[in-house]
Design an enzyme around this catalytic site. Structure first.
Site, PDB file in Angstrom:
ATOM      1  CB  SER A  83      18.326  24.603  36.739  1.00  0.00           C
ATOM      2  OG  SER A  83      16.977  24.985  36.615  1.00  0.00           O
ATOM      3  CG  HIS A 233      16.474  25.824  41.620  1.00  0.00           C
ATOM      4  ND1 HIS A 233      16.359  24.522  41.165  1.00  0.00           N
ATOM      5  CD2 HIS A 233      16.716  26.589  40.515  1.00  0.00           C
ATOM      6  CE1 HIS A 233      16.515  24.501  39.848  1.00  0.00           C
ATOM      7  NE2 HIS A 233      16.740  25.733  39.433  1.00  0.00           N
TER       8      HIS A 233
END
Length: 251
Positions: A83, A233
Site C-alpha cells: 500500500s 487489501h
C-alpha cells in the site's frame, strides 16, 4: 533514523509497511526471506518507532529509504512495499533505478487515490480520548462504532501502546498523517523503470483495478500482476503463506 528489524544474510531486501502499519506487519515475511536474504523491515516516518515529522510525501519518504540504505552500507536492494509502502518503493525505484534489484508492490497502483477509508480510520483513531482509556478492549469498542471489520480494528489497534503506568498512546503521528493524507493519496512520478517488478493484489480488493493497468504498464513495462484469491487489501496478513511463497519465488 528509521527503526528496523533485520534477519538473515545474503542479498538485501527492504520491506515497507502500509499506512498506519509498522515493521512488525512485515516481520513474518522478513523472517521467511531470511533463509536466503538479508531482510530488513523498517518503520517509515511518522510510524512505529521511527521519527515524527510534519513533512510527508513520496519523494521525501523515498529520500528516507535512500538515507537508510546509505546508513546501512547497502549499495542496492530489492524492495517490497504494501500500500503506502508500495508507493514509497515505486517512487524510490523510479527515482533511483540503479539502486533497486527487484521490486514487489502489494495491492496498490502508481496512480492517484482518494480513499475515504483512510480519513475514516484516522478520524476514528483521533476521536478516542486516549487519556481516559482503561483497556484495549475499550478502545476496540470505541472504534467499532465507525469500523465494523474486526481485522482492520486489530490492525489499527496494533498502534496502541501502554507504558508502565498503564497510560495509552498512539505510536504513529496521527496529526501529521492526517495533514498529509492528500500527499499519501498522490500518484508517483518518474521516468520509465525497467526493473523486474511484481504487483500482487487481493482478489477482493479494489485498490488495483483494470483502469490502473495502463499506468502500471507505462511506468513499469517489465511488471507482471498476480491476484491472490480470497483476500482483500491486507494480502500479507490475510493470505500469509501464499504471499510469503510469492516473495520467495520472485526474489
Amino acid at each position: 533514523m528509521l527503526s528496523f528489524l533485520e534477519y538473515g544474510s545474503g542479498p538485501p531486501v527492504i520491506l515497507l509497511h502500509g499506512l498506519l502499519g509498522s515493521k512488525l506487519n512485515m516481520a513474518g515475511a522478513a523472517r521467511v526471506l531470511s533463509d536466503h536474504h538479508h531482510a530488513l523491515a523498517i518503520d517509515l516516518r511518522n510510524h512505529g518507532d521511527s521519527f515524527h515529522h510534519n513533512s510527508m510525501n513520496y519523494r521525501i519518504m523515498a529520500a528516507d529509504i535512500g538515507g537508510f540504505m546509505d546508513d546501512n552500507d547497502l549499495d542496492t536492494a530489492s524492495l517490497v512495499g504494501h500500500s503506502m509502502g508500495g508507493k514509497c518503493a515505486m517512487q524510490y525505484a523510479l527515482s533511483f533505478p540503479d539502486r533497486v534489484d527487484k521490486l514487489v508492490v502489494v495491492d496498490i497502483g502508481p496512480g492517484e487515490y482518494r480513499d475515504p477509508s483512510w480519513t475514516k480510520y484516522l478520524k476514528a483513531m483521533l476521536s478516542i480520548d486516549i487519556s481516559t482509556l482503561t483497556s484495549r478492549q475499550e478502545a476496540d469498542e470505541r472504534l467499532k462504532k465507525e469500523i465494523t471489520s474486526k481485522i482492520y480494528r486489530q490492525f489499527l489497534l496494533s498502534n496502541l501502546v501502554s507504558d508502565e503506568n498503564g497510560s495509552y498512546c498512539w505510536r504513529p503521528n496521527l496529526t501529521a498523517i492526517m495533514a498529509a493524507r492528500h500527499d499519501i493519496g498522490a500518484q508517483v512520478t518518474g521516468p520509465v523503470s525497467y526493473i523486474d517488478t511484481l504487483f500482487v493484489k487481493g482478489s477482493e480488493s479494489d485498490y488495483i483495478q483494470e483502469k490502473d493497468q495502463a499506468a502500471i504498464d507505462q511506468l513499469f513495462p517489465q511488471a507482471h500482476l498476480i491476484s491472490v484469491a480470497g483476500c482483500g487489501h491486507l494480502v500479507h496478513i490475510e493470505a500469509r503463506e501464499r504471499f510469503n511463497q510469492l516473495l520467495h519465488d520472485f526474489l
